[in-house]
Design an enzyme around this catalytic site. Structure first.
Site, PDB file in Angstrom:
ATOM      1  N   SER A   1      36.946  45.163  60.178  1.00 43.90           N
ATOM      2  CA  SER A   1      37.544  45.285  58.845  1.00 43.90           C
ATOM      3  C   SER A   1      38.381  46.556  58.786  1.00 43.90           C
ATOM      4  CB  SER A   1      36.442  45.355  57.791  1.00 43.90           C
ATOM      5  OG  SER A   1      35.810  46.621  57.856  1.00 43.90           O
ATOM      6  N   LYS A   2      38.975  46.779  57.634  1.00 41.43           N
ATOM      7  CA  LYS A   2      39.822  47.950  57.384  1.00 41.43           C
ATOM      8  C   LYS A   2      39.131  49.254  57.795  1.00 41.43           C
ATOM      9  CE  LYS A   2      43.960  47.733  55.598  1.00 41.43           C
ATOM     10  NZ  LYS A   2      44.499  47.830  56.958  1.00 41.43           N
TER      11      LYS A   2
END
Ligand code: GLU
Length: 492
Positions: free
Chosen positions: A260-261
């Protein structure tokens, strides 16, 4: 492969193309190439709130950059290619394509109108949680009478259309990666096919389109495994042949949680900006959940297209390793010739605001000097900055450790003299003169080379020393060495 291979990448345009999506696109592309099949691009923009034209453009751009050209589908110029269009779901919706199948299923009793409001559904979920039941829709509107329907209509309720899931039995399929997968139907739920807005949901539109577009293999991320039994039941209700499914392994970040980010850059666009080559990204993505028997790491042009197979895909999660990605990019960068490398690096130097007219040698030569060091193109400005200004930024640590040596003052003032009087300021003669200076003064080579390097570049490390000095030119090199003399602290 026995039949016409047709695969598709079906992104929802709700943002940039991310690593996971790009991997799915790549595997579909490679599978199509391997079996001379057709790779279709379909835009799944049925999420009216989150879809945007801008995202569609980002997806097109990223795919083009990666060289994932599709044979059929929506095209960047607004046209379409292929005989199974339109390839954009909102356009298909406007043509009533989904509605006709929804109506058919309702008519056959395989789907039904549901009038439950969001608030009622929420209450049902809470009740289910209290009673420790799974939070699935229990089918309150499954068997409404005509009167009940009319009453709801009069209340102004806008219905959705739900699929009537079989209560018993199991839904199984032989996944080409995960092998046999099986779900008990009682654990599935009457999913919404058509929203109150009249728009189809993903699960509904996807099945209709995969069927109408004659998709033979659905290759997608394993986050969709829970959707597949719903979709299979829909195929069955419509009496349609079910495609083969292959669910690609999940991608984890280096810490073992889903990518994820938080793990840094996740979109293809960000990697492009950082100075990764499309060849690297393509190669690296191919290894996220797939490998050859001999674990080949680097693939020549066209090799992936030849070697890829679903049999080589693993079901276990793949780990995204940014360090390996950078290493791989370095490998790819080193394959480039001077001109190509220079063309790629130049925009980064421009963006850094460098005075590109300052150096006296062709930029191509300067850029190539450091070709062994680059891992990403965006590192170029910091590696080369001293070539582009009169006075280099002096690295405090290098100055402190090198210029505090007892011999530094003598070395720099002496070398400035030597260089000033060199008739031929070329790598070879600079090297000879520098070595001679060390010998004449009974100094080790390092005692001379280090301070000279820091003096001319401001850094303890950099390109090959004498070439770098030649490229700086006599005046510049001598001036910098003279200026550095004043920074030497001892033994004046
Ligand atoms: N639009 C879906 C997504 O982006 C496609 C899933 C599928 O390939 O069926 O996740």
């Amino acid at each position: 492969m026995e039949k016409n291979i047709r695969v598709r990448f079906a992104p929802s345009p709700t943002g940039h193309l991310h690593i996971g999506g790009a991997r799915t696109a790549l595997f579909n592309y490679l599978f199509a190439k391997k079996y001379s099949g057709t790779f279709v691009l379909r835009i799944e923009d049925t999420d009216e709130l989150r879809s945007s034209q801008e995202s569609v453009k980002w997806i097109f751009d990223s795919m083009a950059w990666l060289g994932l050209n599709w044979d059929e589908g929506a095209m960047p110029d607004g046209t379409q290619k292929g005989n199974f269009g339109p390839y954009v779901q909102s356009v298909r919706e406007s043509q009533g394509i989904y509605k006709q199948y929804a109506d058919k299923l309702v008519k056959e009793g395989k789907a039904y109108y549901c009038y439950c409001t969001a608030q009622e559904l929420d209450e049902m979920r809470k009740k289910a949680a209290l009673e420790k039941r799974p939070p699935k829709y229990e089918g309150r509107c499954r068997n409404l009478t005509a009167e009940e329907k009319e009453k709801f209509e009069k209340e102004g309720r806008k219905p959705v259309i739900r699929f009537r899931m079989p209560d018993d039995g199991t839904t199984s399929w032989n996944d080409l990666i995960h092998k046999e997968l099986s779900f008990e139907n009682k654990l599935l739920y009457d999913f919404i096919m058509v929203k109150a807005s009249g728009y189809p949901t993903y699960n509904f539109a996807c099945v209709i389109d995969d069927y109408l577009m004659k998709i033979s293999h659905v290759i997608r991320g394993d986050d969709h495994i829970s959707n597949t039994p719903l979709q299979i039941n829909l195929y069955k209700a419509l009496g349609w042949e079910i495609p083969q499914f292959a669910h690609l392994s999940m991608i984890l970040g280096p810490d073992g949680s889903r990518l994820s980010k938080r793990h840094g850059a996740t979109s293809v666009q960000e990697y492009k900006k950082e100075g990764f080559l499309p060849e690297t990204i393509k190669n690296y993505l191919a290894l996220l959940g797939w490998s050859t028997q001999d674990s080949q790491q680097i693939f020549e042009k066209g090799e992936l297209e030849e070697k890829f197979s679903l049999e080589g895909c693993q079901k276990n999660p793949a780990t995204f390793d940014p360090v390996k990605l950078k290493w791989m990019n370095g490998e790819y960068l080193r394959k480039l010739d001077k001109k190509t490398l220079s063309d790629l690096v130049l925009p980064y130097l421009k963006e850094a605001g460098f005075d590109l007219s300052y150096p006296k040698v062709p930029l191509e030569e300067l850029i190539y000097l450091e070709y062994e060091k680059y891992k990403v193109l965006s590192e170029a400005p910091s590696l080369l900055s001293f070539f582009f200004k009169e006075n280099p930024d002096m690295d405090a640590e290098a100055v402190q450790s090198v210029f505090s040596k007892p011999s530094a003052y003598k070395v720099l003032s002496g070398i400035a003299e030597v260089y000033s009087s060199l008739p031929n300021f070329e790598e070879k003669s600079i090297e000879e003169a520098t070595r001679k200076f060390a010998k004449d003064n009974s100094l080790k080579n390092g005692e001379v080379f280090h301070p000279v390097r820091v003096a001319v570049s401001g850094k303890a490390q950099g390109p090959t020393l004498f070439k770098m000095i030649e490229y700086l030119g006599k005046d510049c090199a001598v001036n910098r060495i003279k200026a550095a003399v004043s920074l030497c602290s001892v033994n004046k």
